[in-house]
Design a protein around this motif. Structure first.
Motif, short mmCIF file in Angstrom:
data_model
loop_
_atom_site.label_atom_id
_atom_site.label_comp_id
_atom_site.label_asym_id
_atom_site.label_seq_id
_atom_site.Cartn_x
_atom_site.Cartn_y
_atom_site.Cartn_z
N UNK A 173 18.98 45.82 22.07
CA UNK A 173 18.89 44.54 22.79
C UNK A 173 20.09 44.32 23.70
N UNK A 174 21.25 44.80 23.26
CA UNK A 174 22.47 44.61 24.07
C UNK A 174 22.44 45.47 25.33
N UNK A 175 21.87 46.67 25.23
CA UNK A 175 21.90 47.57 26.39
C UNK A 175 20.56 47.65 27.12
N UNK A 176 19.50 47.10 26.54
CA UNK A 176 18.19 47.12 27.18
C UNK A 176 18.03 45.97 28.15
N UNK A 177 16.78 45.62 28.42
CA UNK A 177 16.49 44.60 29.43
C UNK A 177 17.24 43.30 29.18
N UNK A 178 17.26 42.86 27.90
CA UNK A 178 17.96 41.59 27.63
C UNK A 178 19.43 41.66 27.96
N UNK A 179 20.02 42.84 27.71
CA UNK A 179 21.44 43.02 28.00
C UNK A 179 21.71 43.03 29.49
N UNK A 180 20.67 43.34 30.28
CA UNK A 180 20.84 43.40 31.72
C UNK A 180 20.79 42.02 32.35
N UNK A 181 20.28 41.06 31.60
CA UNK A 181 20.16 39.71 32.13
C UNK A 181 21.53 39.06 32.09
N UNK A 182 21.93 38.47 33.20
CA UNK A 182 23.24 37.81 33.24
C UNK A 182 23.28 36.66 32.24
N UNK A 183 24.40 36.54 31.58
CA UNK A 183 24.55 35.47 30.60
C UNK A 183 24.74 34.12 31.28
N UNK A 184 24.88 33.10 30.47
CA UNK A 184 25.12 31.78 31.06
C UNK A 184 26.46 31.82 31.81
N UNK A 185 26.67 30.88 32.64
CA UNK A 185 27.86 30.81 33.49
C UNK A 185 27.95 31.99 34.45
N UNK A 186 26.83 32.72 34.54
CA UNK A 186 26.76 33.83 35.50
C UNK A 186 27.88 34.85 35.40
N UNK A 187 28.40 35.05 34.21
CA UNK A 187 29.40 36.09 34.03
C UNK A 187 28.65 37.39 33.72
#
Lengths: 272, 272
Positions: A173-187
């Motif tokens: 999950x960390x390195x797959x598609x979800x991990x590719x999604x930018x986190x909150x605050x756009x970091x």
């Protein structure tokens, strides 16, 4: 240790606004306090990885794999995995394979992040690195390093199969598609979401409770957010450091749930 | 079905030397016999994958992932996983997740094999494909598809954790460093070693014995070798077809160990 990500300490957070923002891959200011704890973790992970990836025939495959595994700077995400395991009372050996797998994910991401593709679709890397191999070899080797990390985990025998599968889910999950999604605050951090994952994996393997796993995971997410923030250039350094301080406080809040003595070492990663 | 790898049949093996060698990604001559069996497998895998990869927010991540998962031609390796499971008496549902994971590995390899890197280190792809996205997106998406395959497996609940871990080891070995090593006879196949892996995974999940798993795995390896051989251009088409016939006989030899009726369907992949 070249490129080592040392624990962030207060000196990072109060760095004057005139000093250049460090790249995510450059060395933060050296602190000596508690260094030996994190250093011993890095050393154990490296020893495990060096045994796991011997240079053998055919060297055309294994030599680049060996080189590109150790070329990137060490990541605090893998060290956090071990520290998190110890923080919930587990043994270091329980987390070394997962920490090594996390380093291998980091190595794939680092290798592919610095790959030269020249159809104009890729922003030029801020960090210039030396390419020892051609893009073709670096692309394929990165593709080989990632599954090797999962192989190490799936073959490991120290923990129950259920725990290993949980850890694999965390990492995918960390390195797959979800991990590719930018986190909150756009970091957006070049390591994707490996720190929260590392902390969670360590807590799972160390036998932590659901609450402990979740809290350490959130702690790891803050560590990553802080590192990402500090590696970005900002027009308003004051506001940036204020935000870093806010996240640091939130990170430490997660640790209050634990026995102070047990999490003393782990808390140094955000500089207390 | 565009780009479908249909089961090889005798007509492939006696193709006249003047006919062009098909690329590994082009459609072999259509045969109708037993097509419905393989077709039903492809359909089930596709249905599972479409459910597993919805197009959702953020579309910048999930849309390319969805597209690049279904862009490559179907691979017989994933179908063989299901057929192998059924051949040892297992239920199709036991193998669908693993077959989907194998397709996802194939999709990553296909995407990265066709990536444009222009430092001259990469031989130009023989198969021209349409690139809907830039190289950067295709690189990152491939990196996201692979771990997603492992996530599907690690999250699946139909089989025991031990069996799932065995399957993960099979897949990681097929697509990792070992899979990158050219097999004997120097046949390098773009799918690496997914067919032997697919057959082994199906047999593991179907509850096959060690002997059954090993024999089906070797059968799969021959399938891959034959497909690889037939996709290569050769100066001596006669010798090539002779070698293909030899491998076909060796492949079928592995099936003699099984109940004839149980492996009837699976044997059609090498055209009996």
């Amino acid at each position: 240790m070249a490129g080592l990500h040392l624990p962030l300490c207060r000196t990072n957070l109060i760095r004057s606004s005139s000093s250049p923002a460090p790249s995510a891959y450059t060395r933060p200011p050296v602190v000596t306090r508690n260094l030996s704890y994190w250093d011993s973790i890095y050393s154990d992970i490296e020893t495990h990885l060096k045994k796991a990836i011997p240079i053998r025939d055919p060297v055309t495959v294994y030599e680049p794999m060996h080189y590109l595994t150790f070329a990137p700077p060490k990541t605090t995400a893998s060290a956090l995995c071990v520290a998190s395991c110890e923080a919930v009372g587990g043994n270091r050996e329980d987390a070394i394979v997962a920490a090594s797998a996390i380093h291998l994910m980091h190595a794939t991401i680092y290798t592919h992040d610095h790959l030269v593709v020249t159809d104009g679709s890729r922003p030029e890397s801020e960090t210039k690195i030396t390419h020892r191999f051609g893009s073709n070899v670096e692309l394929l080797t990165g593709d080989g390093i990632m599954p090797f990390g999962f192989e190490l985990l799936a073959r490991s025998t120290g923990s129950s199969s259920e725990k290993i599968l949980k850890v694999i889910v965390e990492i995918t999950r960390a390195v797959g598609a979800r991990g590719m999604v930018a986190g909150e605050d756009d970091v957006i951090h070049p390591d994707r979401q490996l720190h929260g994952c590392g902390a969670a994996c360590g807590a799972i393997l160390g036998g932590g409770s659901e609450e402990e796993i979740e809290r350490l995971k959130r702690f790891g997410v803050y560590v990553e957010k802080i590192q990402g923030l500090l590696s970005e250039k900002s027009k308003d350094e004051g506001a940036k450091m204020e935000l870093a301080e806010k996240w640091r406080a939130l990170a430490l809040k997660e640790l209050e749930y634990f026995d102070r003595k047990k999490v003393e070492q782990i808390s140094t990663i955000v500089g207390v």
